[in-house]
Design a protein around this motif. Structure first.
Motif, PDB file in Angstrom:
ATOM      1  N   LYS A 163       0.833  -1.194   0.000  1.00 38.10           N
ATOM      2  CA  LYS A 163       0.000   0.000   0.000  1.00 38.10           C
ATOM      3  C   LYS A 163       0.873   1.250   0.000  1.00 38.10           C
ATOM      4  O   LYS A 163       0.456   2.308  -0.454  1.00 38.10           O
ATOM      5  CB  LYS A 163      -0.931   0.006   1.216  1.00 38.10           C
ATOM      6  CG  LYS A 163      -2.068  -0.999   1.116  1.00 38.10           C
ATOM      7  CD  LYS A 163      -3.042  -0.812   2.259  1.00 38.10           C
ATOM      8  CE  LYS A 163      -4.227  -1.755   2.118  1.00 38.10           C
ATOM      9  NZ  LYS A 163      -5.193  -1.578   3.217  1.00 38.10           N
ATOM     10  N   ASP A 164       2.054   1.140   0.553  1.00 35.61           N
ATOM     11  CA  ASP A 164       2.963   2.282   0.596  1.00 35.61           C
ATOM     12  C   ASP A 164       3.863   2.245  -0.622  1.00 35.61           C
ATOM     13  O   ASP A 164       4.409   1.210  -0.982  1.00 35.61           O
ATOM     14  CB  ASP A 164       3.825   2.235   1.861  1.00 35.61           C
ATOM     15  CG  ASP A 164       3.001   2.442   3.113  1.00 35.61           C
ATOM     16  OD1 ASP A 164       1.904   3.025   2.987  1.00 35.61           O
ATOM     17  OD2 ASP A 164       3.444   2.027   4.191  1.00 35.61           O
ATOM     18  N   ILE A 165       3.995   3.397  -1.247  1.00 32.82           N
ATOM     19  CA  ILE A 165       4.893   3.528  -2.383  1.00 32.82           C
ATOM     20  C   ILE A 165       6.171   4.218  -1.889  1.00 32.82           C
ATOM     21  O   ILE A 165       6.096   5.208  -1.161  1.00 32.82           O
ATOM     22  CB  ILE A 165       4.249   4.372  -3.502  1.00 32.82           C
ATOM     23  CG1 ILE A 165       2.930   3.747  -3.941  1.00 32.82           C
ATOM     24  CG2 ILE A 165       5.200   4.515  -4.677  1.00 32.82           C
ATOM     25  CD1 ILE A 165       3.054   2.365  -4.526  1.00 32.82           C
ATOM     26  N   PRO A 166       7.352   3.737  -2.263  1.00 30.28           N
ATOM     27  CA  PRO A 166       8.583   4.398  -1.821  1.00 30.28           C
ATOM     28  C   PRO A 166       8.604   5.875  -2.206  1.00 30.28           C
ATOM     29  O   PRO A 166       8.068   6.270  -3.248  1.00 30.28           O
ATOM     30  CB  PRO A 166       9.680   3.617  -2.563  1.00 30.28           C
ATOM     31  CG  PRO A 166       9.086   2.284  -2.832  1.00 30.28           C
ATOM     32  CD  PRO A 166       7.622   2.540  -3.079  1.00 30.28           C
ATOM     33  N   LEU A 167       9.218   6.669  -1.367  1.00 29.39           N
ATOM     34  CA  LEU A 167       9.350   8.098  -1.639  1.00 29.39           C
ATOM     35  C   LEU A 167      10.319   8.354  -2.786  1.00 29.39           C
ATOM     36  O   LEU A 167      11.210   7.554  -3.060  1.00 29.39           O
ATOM     37  CB  LEU A 167       9.891   8.815  -0.397  1.00 29.39           C
ATOM     38  CG  LEU A 167       9.053   8.794   0.869  1.00 29.39           C
ATOM     39  CD1 LEU A 167       9.830   9.455   1.998  1.00 29.39           C
ATOM     40  CD2 LEU A 167       7.726   9.493   0.648  1.00 29.39           C
ATOM     41  N   CYS A 168      10.133   9.488  -3.443  1.00 30.23           N
ATOM     42  CA  CYS A 168      11.156   9.963  -4.377  1.00 30.23           C
ATOM     43  C   CYS A 168      12.388  10.357  -3.561  1.00 30.23           C
ATOM     44  O   CYS A 168      12.283  10.730  -2.394  1.00 30.23           O
ATOM     45  CB  CYS A 168      10.646  11.141  -5.182  1.00 30.23           C
ATOM     46  SG  CYS A 168       9.290  10.727  -6.305  1.00 30.23           S
ATOM     47  N   ASN A 169      13.532  10.295  -4.177  1.00 32.93           N
ATOM     48  CA  ASN A 169      14.797  10.498  -3.462  1.00 32.93           C
ATOM     49  C   ASN A 169      15.712  11.445  -4.242  1.00 32.93           C
ATOM     50  O   ASN A 169      16.764  11.050  -4.730  1.00 32.93           O
ATOM     51  CB  ASN A 169      15.478   9.138  -3.250  1.00 32.93           C
ATOM     52  CG  ASN A 169      16.702   9.231  -2.357  1.00 32.93           C
ATOM     53  OD1 ASN A 169      16.962  10.257  -1.732  1.00 32.93           O
ATOM     54  ND2 ASN A 169      17.478   8.159  -2.317  1.00 32.93           N
ATOM     55  N   PRO A 170      15.312  12.720  -4.378  1.00 33.51           N
ATOM     56  CA  PRO A 170      16.105  13.653  -5.184  1.00 33.51           C
ATOM     57  C   PRO A 170      17.508  13.902  -4.642  1.00 33.51           C
ATOM     58  O   PRO A 170      18.446  14.093  -5.418  1.00 33.51           O
ATOM     59  CB  PRO A 170      15.269  14.930  -5.179  1.00 33.51           C
ATOM     60  CG  PRO A 170      14.424  14.836  -3.942  1.00 33.51           C
ATOM     61  CD  PRO A 170      14.117  13.371  -3.797  1.00 33.51           C
ATOM     62  N   ILE A 171      17.658  13.913  -3.316  1.00 29.69           N
ATOM     63  CA  ILE A 171      18.998  14.098  -2.754  1.00 29.69           C
ATOM     64  C   ILE A 171      19.848  12.875  -3.081  1.00 29.69           C
ATOM     65  O   ILE A 171      21.033  12.991  -3.421  1.00 29.69           O
ATOM     66  CB  ILE A 171      18.934  14.358  -1.241  1.00 29.69           C
ATOM     67  CG1 ILE A 171      18.205  15.682  -0.956  1.00 29.69           C
ATOM     68  CG2 ILE A 171      20.333  14.376  -0.632  1.00 29.69           C
ATOM     69  CD1 ILE A 171      18.054  16.011   0.518  1.00 29.69           C
ATOM     70  N   GLY A 172      19.246  11.696  -2.987  1.00 30.29           N
ATOM     71  CA  GLY A 172      19.961  10.479  -3.361  1.00 30.29           C
ATOM     72  C   GLY A 172      20.379  10.500  -4.823  1.00 30.29           C
ATOM     73  O   GLY A 172      21.498  10.084  -5.165  1.00 30.29           O
ATOM     74  N   GLN A 173      19.486  10.988  -5.692  1.00 28.69           N
ATOM     75  CA  GLN A 173      19.831  11.098  -7.113  1.00 28.69           C
ATOM     76  C   GLN A 173      21.026  12.022  -7.309  1.00 28.69           C
ATOM     77  O   GLN A 173      21.945  11.718  -8.076  1.00 28.69           O
ATOM     78  CB  GLN A 173      18.632  11.619  -7.918  1.00 28.69           C
ATOM     79  CG  GLN A 173      17.505  10.621  -8.090  1.00 28.69           C
ATOM     80  CD  GLN A 173      16.311  11.224  -8.803  1.00 28.69           C
ATOM     81  OE1 GLN A 173      15.568  12.012  -8.221  1.00 28.69           O
ATOM     82  NE2 GLN A 173      16.121  10.860 -10.061  1.00 28.69           N
ATOM     83  N   ALA A 174      21.004  13.151  -6.619  1.00 28.75           N
ATOM     84  CA  ALA A 174      22.111  14.104  -6.727  1.00 28.75           C
ATOM     85  C   ALA A 174      23.407  13.491  -6.217  1.00 28.75           C
ATOM     86  O   ALA A 174      24.458  13.594  -6.866  1.00 28.75           O
ATOM     87  CB  ALA A 174      21.784  15.384  -5.962  1.00 28.75           C
ATOM     88  N   PHE A 175      23.338  12.833  -5.062  1.00 27.37           N
ATOM     89  CA  PHE A 175      24.542  12.222  -4.489  1.00 27.37           C
ATOM     90  C   PHE A 175      25.101  11.124  -5.394  1.00 27.37           C
ATOM     91  O   PHE A 175      26.321  10.993  -5.547  1.00 27.37           O
ATOM     92  CB  PHE A 175      24.233  11.655  -3.106  1.00 27.37           C
ATOM     93  CG  PHE A 175      24.229  12.683  -1.999  1.00 27.37           C
ATOM     94  CD1 PHE A 175      24.042  14.029  -2.258  1.00 27.37           C
ATOM     95  CD2 PHE A 175      24.406  12.297  -0.679  1.00 27.37           C
ATOM     96  CE1 PHE A 175      24.032  14.969  -1.241  1.00 27.37           C
ATOM     97  CE2 PHE A 175      24.413  13.224   0.353  1.00 27.37           C
ATOM     98  CZ  PHE A 175      24.220  14.567   0.067  1.00 27.37           C
TER      99      PHE A 175
END
Length: 229
Positions: free
Chosen positions: A152-164
């Motif tokens: 039921k829960d969808i993982p969050l977007c991770n923009p900081i992770g993408q940048a890192f």
């Protein structure tokens, strides 16, 4: 410095297009913020900024002359700057588009690194968010073309992770592909490489936000209505 605020969007004079500007409106920053504009002018003598400005100018001129697409603009700008390794920060809903873009850029000789927004498989509790409801129902997930995997829960977007991750790859230039509003801001904030947007997320207009401006007197009249308290 004048107390008049910067309001270029309300200008109808466009004196800044003249060789010797005359009759500027009282809120024109060329009158009210001369010290700030002088500081900006000096910054262009920074060699990195000067090189980027030159590459951008060349791209504009060539782009107009050859009726280039935005993709061709990005390719030329990267070449003008001598960039070899390009990063793509993509929304998971635009993975197909990212594949096409990767193929195009690799065909043009670039090394391409791409990172999806869901990389990390993070959930609310993982980043200390407990007081807001970030859950999507199954129907919403299906509309986003996201496989929920029975959760039921969808993982969050991770923009900081993408940048890192792209920082770790030492990319020369990062291209934004449909990151959500706010996530794009976080990515830009934490990206070590310069960032340029290619696709801006707008689900309602098929990622063409300008359509809402052009339709603000008709299809999108609600944008012009004051918010009710």
């Amino acid at each position: 410095m004048s107390d008049e605020s910067v309001k270029c969007s309300k200008c109808g004079v466009f004196a800044c297009l003249e060789n010797k500007p005359l009759n500027t409106p009282k809120f024109c920053p060329m009158n009210t913020r001369e010290d700030v504009l002088d500081a900006a002018l000096k910054q262009y003598f920074n060699l990195d900024d000067q090189k980027m400005m030159s590459a951008a100018a060349c791209t504009v001129i060539k782009g107009i002359a050859n009726s280039w697409t935005r993709i061709e603009d990005v390719i030329n700008f990267a070449r003008e700057m001598g960039y070899k390794k390009l990063g793509i920060a993509t929304c998971i809903a635009l993975i197909s588009e990212s594949r096409i873009l990767t193929e195009i850029l690799e065909t043009k000789g670039f090394e391409v690194k791409s990172v999806c927004c869901k990389s990390g498989n993070n959930f609310e509790g993982d980043i200390g968010l407990h007081d807001i409801d970030l859950k999507l129902d199954f129907e919403s997930a299906n509309n986003l073309n996201v496989n929920s995997g029975g959760q039921k829960d969808i993982p969050l977007c991770n923009p900081i992770g993408q940048a890192f991750l792209l920082n770790n790859e030492k990319t020369d230039l990062n291209v934004l592909l449909g990151l959500c509003t706010g996530h794009d801001a976080l990515f830009i904030k934490h990206s070590e490489a310069p960032v340029t947007p290619l696709i801006v997320k707008d689900r309602r207009t098929l990622h063409n936000p300008a359509a809402a401006l052009y339709g603000s007197s008709h299809f999108f009249k609600r944008l012009m209505k004051p918010e009710m308290e």
